[in-house]
Enzyme design. Structure first.
Site, PDB file in Angstrom:
ATOM      1  CE  LYS A   1      -3.736  -2.337   2.395  1.00 38.18           C
ATOM      2  NZ  LYS A   1      -4.334  -2.893   3.485  1.00 38.18           N
TER       3      LYS A   1
ATOM      4  CD  GLN B   1      -3.219  -4.525   6.838  1.00 40.47           C
ATOM      5  OE1 GLN B   1      -3.135  -3.279   5.975  1.00 40.47           O
ATOM      6  NE2 GLN B   1      -4.033  -5.363   6.252  1.00 40.47           N
TER       7      GLN B   1
ATOM      8  CG  ASP C   1      -9.919  -0.273   4.927  1.00 36.99           C
ATOM      9  OD1 ASP C   1      -9.631  -0.646   3.916  1.00 36.99           O
ATOM     10  OD2 ASP C   1      -9.379  -0.923   5.799  1.00 36.99           O
TER      11      ASP C   1
END
Ligand code: NAP
Length: 301
Positions: free
Chosen positions: A64, A108, A131
């Site tokens: 990422k 994460q 997200d």
């Protein structure tokens, strides 16, 4: 429906090449980022928080970071030890919420067991929630309002639309009902006027239901779970699963060998939902940066 009939006499499914599609999307994003930098002196910034040393998470975070930098964005990676307390993570998220240079925040998952993921996600400013996992963004998706949509579902919907522009009236079956994948995929397909059936571990007659699907999305987390004889000839099959075998090889939730003999189109693992997820994360960061600066969101893709 037409495409379902078309396939019947063909031998092999066409591959939906997520890697190529993601590459195109990333090029488009990089172009819009350079415009944002040149015209408005705004460089989108993505902050990623990693707690602990889970090897898979480390790989995802590194990819990422690299992808953000390649798109011309700023990348801020915060790696915290496994023993970090929930309060410390919440404090970091609050700081990132305030930082002007950070337009997107991603924590994460999974988090170590002393940290409650829902509590941490709740703390992320919905405007920076790239997200799409805050209650606000999930609610917006459900209500059909603009928001930030979870990246993997968004990537799945884009791959499906690459095959069939008009999904109206098609029967979509989604196996898996997680907040991360199954539920948002179902919402996106509903938005496209599909008739959506959601399946999960308590669903009865799953193979029978799957065989009714014009579009079948598998997000289960079990290698080779969906067999070829669960698939309607000509169906679009999207495999979200990422399962690592004892030999280190990745496999999806669909038994590719048997499924590709029946499906019309199928995503591979790796090279399908994975690269699209990263590209959509960059897309969400760009969208977040534009909205936070009251600029028009460019059309991506
Ligand atoms: P998850 O939270 O574990 O959810 C799995 C879902 O599958 C649950 O809803 C579960 O049902 C259902 N399920 C489990 N066993 C089943 C069975 N025998 N029959 C029918 N349904 C069953 O997983 P997730 O986060 O959604 O992820 C799913 C897969 O996608 C994993 O392999 C994950 O690694 C992968 N993934 C990939 C990406 C990517 O970038 N490509 C991103 C995210 C996830 P219940 O709700 O009834 O338990």
């Amino acid at each position: 429906m037409q495409m379902v009939q078309k396939k019947r006499n063909e031998a092999e499914a066409k591959i939906i090449d997520g890697k190529t599609l993601a590459g195109r999307l990333r090029e488009s994003i990089a172009h819009h980022v350079s415009v944002l930098v040149d015209d408005h002196k705004i460089m989108p910034g993505l902050a990623v928080v990693l707690v602990g040393d889970d090897p898979a998470s480390q790989v995802y975070v590194a990819s990422k970071k690299k992808a953000a930098e390649q798109a011309g964005m700023r990348s801020f990676v915060h790696i915290l030890p496994k023993s970090t307390s929930q309060d410390e993570v919440l404090k970091l998220v609050k700081t990132l919420n305030q930082q002007k240079k950070v337009h997107g925040i991603l924590v994460q998952l999974p988090l170590p067991k002393q940290i409650d993921a829902d509590t941490v996600l709740k703390e992320i400013d919905p405007a920076k929630d790239v997200d799409g996992l805050t209650i606000a963004n999930m609610g917006r998706l459900m209500a059909g309002l603009p928001g930030l949509v979870p990246c993997t579902p968004l990537g799945c919907a884009m791959m499906i639309k690459e095959v069939e522009k008009n999904l109206t009236g098609l029967h979509a079956v989604v196996i898996g009902r997680s907040n991360l994948v199954g539920k948002p995929v179902a919402q996106l397909l509903l938005r496209e006027n599909c008739t959506v059936t959601m399946c999960h571990s308590r669903t009865q007659n799953l193979p029978h239901i799957a065989r009714e699907a014009d579009i079948l999305v598998a997000a289960v987390g079990k290698s080779g779970f969906v067999k070829g004889d669960w698939i309607k000839p000509g169906a679009i099959v999207v495999d979200v699963g990422i399962n690592r075998g004892a030999d280190g090889k990745l496999s999806g939730d669909v038994d590719f060998e048997s499924a590709s003999k029946v499906a019309g189109h199928i995503t591979p693992v790796p090279g399908g939902a994975g690269p699209m997820t990263v590209a959509c994360l960059l897309g969400n960061t760009l969208i977040a940066a534009c909205r936070q600066n009251e600029l028009t969101v460019p059309h991506l893709g």
